[in-house]
Design a protein around this motif. Structure first.
Motif, mmCIF file in Angstrom:
data_model
loop_
_atom_site.group_PDB
_atom_site.id
_atom_site.type_symbol
_atom_site.label_atom_id
_atom_site.label_comp_id
_atom_site.label_asym_id
_atom_site.label_seq_id
_atom_site.Cartn_x
_atom_site.Cartn_y
_atom_site.Cartn_z
ATOM 1 N N TYR A 1 1.602 5.305 -7.769
ATOM 2 C CA TYR A 1 0.569 6.289 -8.108
ATOM 3 C C TYR A 1 1.156 7.562 -8.720
ATOM 4 O O TYR A 1 0.665 8.031 -9.757
ATOM 5 N N LEU A 22 0.827 -1.209 0.000
ATOM 6 C CA LEU A 22 0.000 0.000 0.000
ATOM 7 C C LEU A 22 0.858 1.255 0.000
ATOM 8 O O LEU A 22 0.568 2.225 -0.718
ATOM 9 N N ALA A 74 1.019 4.026 -2.967
ATOM 10 C CA ALA A 74 0.638 5.418 -2.735
ATOM 11 C C ALA A 74 1.753 6.396 -3.061
ATOM 12 O O ALA A 74 1.505 7.477 -3.621
ATOM 13 N N PHE A 75 3.009 6.029 -2.736
ATOM 14 C CA PHE A 75 4.107 6.985 -2.853
ATOM 15 C C PHE A 75 5.052 6.721 -4.020
ATOM 16 O O PHE A 75 5.913 7.565 -4.307
#
Length: 302
Positions: free
Chosen positions: A32, A24, A28-29
């Motif tokens: 994405y 995750l 996200a970092f």
């Protein structure tokens, strides 16, 4: 005789659950932002405002960007220079392995590795003082030896600025190539070196016949890292020259940042970033496939 059914492999759900937070966070970092950059490369992206879909317009604009393509010419020089600088760490690793005293190896190895701990920005700023045209150490040394005519504004001369940036870090021994070469040579069994000595194999012949073939995978790794680092080069140029003078030290990363922050062309900058990403993947894959093909050919030949 009773045949028992094979035991089913248990799913280690605990491992998957433990890896989920990492996945995750990476999503996200890392993934994405990268994927969003590709997406916005097809838009006239205005962060915080309404953006207009432009299709391939940003990429069409890129093909006519002379500064962008000139910056890749500079990258070619940077790449070639980076590969040439392997000579110093390679020779240093060979000499260090030849020392019979483990203590001496440890002392010299430590002295060669410690400079890696210095912050890159500090190194760049120190060299900027060395290159100062009036009171810089480089020009002062030239004047002391009667070579004052060769004193230059090293970072202000379009013909010398890029070379001056590349020489930052001289003599290039303290770095990852040295560690990789040294660890590879250190792991070669001593019996091989002893057998070479008994057969009268000289150092030069042993280097090309034994040392270099055994470092094939390490050289492949270094090539991939050099490709990635070259395409991402821009930190030192941004601090010292900002791509000048006259775009002599302009590189793709700086062109991308200039378009984003100075020109406010965020969509165009995203297109440049996407192109740079594709080049990195393609060139790294070519190096990896070439090495794999070479290894397969050698195995078949044996």
């Amino acid at each position: 005789m009773v045949v028992l059914p094979p035991k089913k492999k248990r799913a280690h759900w605990g491992i998957y659950v433990a890896l989920l937070p990492l996945a995750l966070v990476l999503g996200a970092f890392q993934y994405y932002p990268a994927l969003s950059g590709i997406w916005y490369s097809f838009w006239d992206w205005k962060p915080g405002f309404t953006s207009t879909f432009t299709g391939l317009d940003n990429y069409v604009r890129m093909f006519g960007d002379e500064i962008w393509w000139k910056s890749f010419g500079n990258l070619g020089i940077i790449f070639a220079f980076s590969v040439l600088t392997w000579v110093v760490p390679l020779v240093s690793a060979e000499l260090l392995v030849s020392l019979k005293s483990e203590r001496a190896q440890f002392i010299y190895r430590t002295l060669l590795i410690v400079p890696m701990a210095f912050p890159g920005v500090v190194t760049a700023l120190v060299w900027s003082f060395l290159y100062q045209p009036n009171n810089g150490v480089v020009n002062q040394i030239l004047r002391v030896f009667g070579l004052g005519d060769f004193a230059q504004n090293w970072l202000g001369n379009p013909e010398l600025a890029l070379i001056a940036l590349l020489f930052i870090g001289f003599p290039f021994v303290a770095g990852l190539p040295f560690l990789i070469f040294y660890s590879t040579l250190k792991n070669i069994p001593n019996e091989i070196f002893e057998a070479c000595a008994l057969d009268g194999v000289g150092r030069v012949r042993r280097f090309f016949a034994i040392d270099m073939p055994l470092m094939g995978r390490q050289v492949q790794l270094l090539l991939i890292l050099v490709i990635i680092n070259t395409l991402q080069y821009g930190f030192v140029a941004y601090i010292l020259t900002h791509g000048g003078p006259d775009n002599a030290t302009m590189v793709p990363v700086l062109r991308m940042l200039n378009q984003a922050y100075d020109g406010q062309a965020w969509g165009y900058a995203a297109a440049l970033s996407t192109t740079l990403f594709v080049f990195t993947i393609v060139l790294s894959a070519i190096v990896a496939l070439f090495r794999r093909r070479d290894t397969t050919t050698n195995v078949k030949g044996i």
